[in-house]
Motif scaffolding. Sequence first.
Motif, short mmCIF file in Angstrom:
data_model
loop_
_atom_site.label_atom_id
_atom_site.label_comp_id
_atom_site.label_asym_id
_atom_site.label_seq_id
_atom_site.Cartn_x
_atom_site.Cartn_y
_atom_site.Cartn_z
N VAL A 1 54.28 29.93 23.85
CA VAL A 1 55.20 28.80 24.18
C VAL A 1 55.07 28.11 25.29
O VAL A 1 54.94 28.24 26.48
CB VAL A 1 56.54 29.65 24.24
N MET A 2 54.44 26.77 24.79
CA MET A 2 54.04 25.89 25.92
C MET A 2 55.46 24.99 26.31
O MET A 2 56.57 24.92 25.63
CB MET A 2 53.33 24.68 25.19
N GLN B 1 53.64 27.55 19.92
CA GLN B 1 54.96 26.61 19.92
C GLN B 1 54.72 25.42 21.04
O GLN B 1 54.33 25.74 22.18
CB GLN B 1 56.24 27.23 20.44
N LEU B 2 54.08 24.30 20.27
CA LEU B 2 53.78 23.45 20.98
C LEU B 2 55.08 22.66 21.93
O LEU B 2 56.05 22.72 21.59
CB LEU B 2 53.13 22.08 20.17
N GLY B 3 54.45 22.01 23.19
CA GLY B 3 55.15 21.74 24.22
C GLY B 3 54.88 20.01 24.66
O GLY B 3 54.36 19.46 24.12
N ALA B 4 55.28 19.96 25.63
CA ALA B 4 55.11 18.58 26.61
C ALA B 4 53.73 18.44 26.87
O ALA B 4 53.27 17.31 27.27
CB ALA B 4 56.07 18.49 27.46
N VAL B 5 53.13 19.62 27.16
CA VAL B 5 51.41 19.52 27.51
C VAL B 5 50.68 20.11 26.53
O VAL B 5 51.09 21.10 25.72
CB VAL B 5 51.44 20.07 29.02
N ALA C 1 55.17 22.71 15.46
CA ALA C 1 55.07 21.34 15.91
C ALA C 1 56.41 20.58 15.72
O ALA C 1 56.38 19.46 15.85
CB ALA C 1 53.95 20.53 15.37
N ALA C 2 57.61 21.43 15.97
CA ALA C 2 58.89 20.80 15.67
C ALA C 2 59.06 20.00 16.79
O ALA C 2 59.79 18.95 16.88
CB ALA C 2 59.88 21.92 15.60
N LEU C 3 58.65 20.15 18.34
CA LEU C 3 58.91 19.47 19.43
C LEU C 3 57.98 18.41 19.69
O LEU C 3 58.45 17.40 20.04
CB LEU C 3 59.16 20.35 20.28
N THR C 4 56.91 18.77 19.49
CA THR C 4 55.77 17.79 19.77
C THR C 4 54.51 17.94 19.04
O THR C 4 54.50 19.11 18.12
CB THR C 4 55.04 17.76 21.33
N ASN D 1 56.29 20.98 10.18
CA ASN D 1 57.08 19.63 10.15
C ASN D 1 56.11 18.62 9.62
O ASN D 1 56.04 17.48 10.10
CB ASN D 1 57.28 19.43 11.68
N SER D 2 55.32 18.99 8.64
CA SER D 2 54.42 18.05 7.83
C SER D 2 53.15 17.27 8.80
O SER D 2 53.07 16.30 8.55
CB SER D 2 55.42 16.86 6.97
#
Length: 283
Positions: A154-155, A198-202, A224-227, A249-250
């Motif tokens: 989890v990023m 789980q991708l994040g801000a970085v 890739a729901a957040l970023t 998220n396509s």
Amino acid sequence: MSLETQIAALVTAANNLTSAVNGKMTEIDAAVDAAVKAIPNMSKDYFVDAVSGVDTALGTSAAPLKTIGEAMSRTATTPYAVIYLMAGQTHEYSGPSNTLPYRLVSNKLTFVKYGSGNDPVFAPKVGNYFSSYSNLHFFVMEGGTVLFKNVKLVMPNTLLDGTTAWGNQGFGAGLFHRAHGTNNSLQGSVTFASCTIQLGAVDVFYSGYAGNFRCDLTYCTIDAALTSKFAKLDGATLTLAVFATTVSNSKTWGNLISGVVKAANGSVTNVVSNVGDVIAGAA
């Protein structure tokens, strides 16, 4: 001197010689035993339980450590280390301190689930190395390899309180990050097997200098729901091998990787991959 006396003296001398030899053999055996014990273990296993573990424990399944950081501090000279993370828990990953927010990886390091329940969460710590900047605690790869198996990465997605941006000149702006200056090169391999990322801000991978990454993903899910920040290749090359892995998220890999470079003839110069949409998404 009588014959009996001579024989007795000879027997005494022989006994003394035998005792001396036995004494030396004992010394030699002790020296060999000490030398064998001094040879570093070629592999080590450490168990981490973020709830019930203690960082002064042995690190066995019966006496687990509490933190990933303590486990990693014990693996510096070990060619192959496996760190078992207790299922159903969040495990914070960090460097030794905010002033030293990275750990050097030049060996083979594996993070894997143990126990029953949901996959353990591997959560990189957010620190404050530079004033006003949040930075990720990260890995510097010096020819090493890292394997995640049945782990959820989890990023982070939130800046540290009191900071306004991520990374000063990119420092700490990725989990696997090039950070040793322009005269050094990063080379390393990272494998995700049966993992969720789980991708994040970085970014997971980032390099502001020369760097050579290899990443393999098998039976993984990219959330890739957040970023869509997976890799930023400023000055870096990437070999990406993907098998039975989905992106949510396509999104496509062309969305997840920035800094892909094409030459004048249209050929990609810094990415080799079996995923066609990385090339299709190149600038």
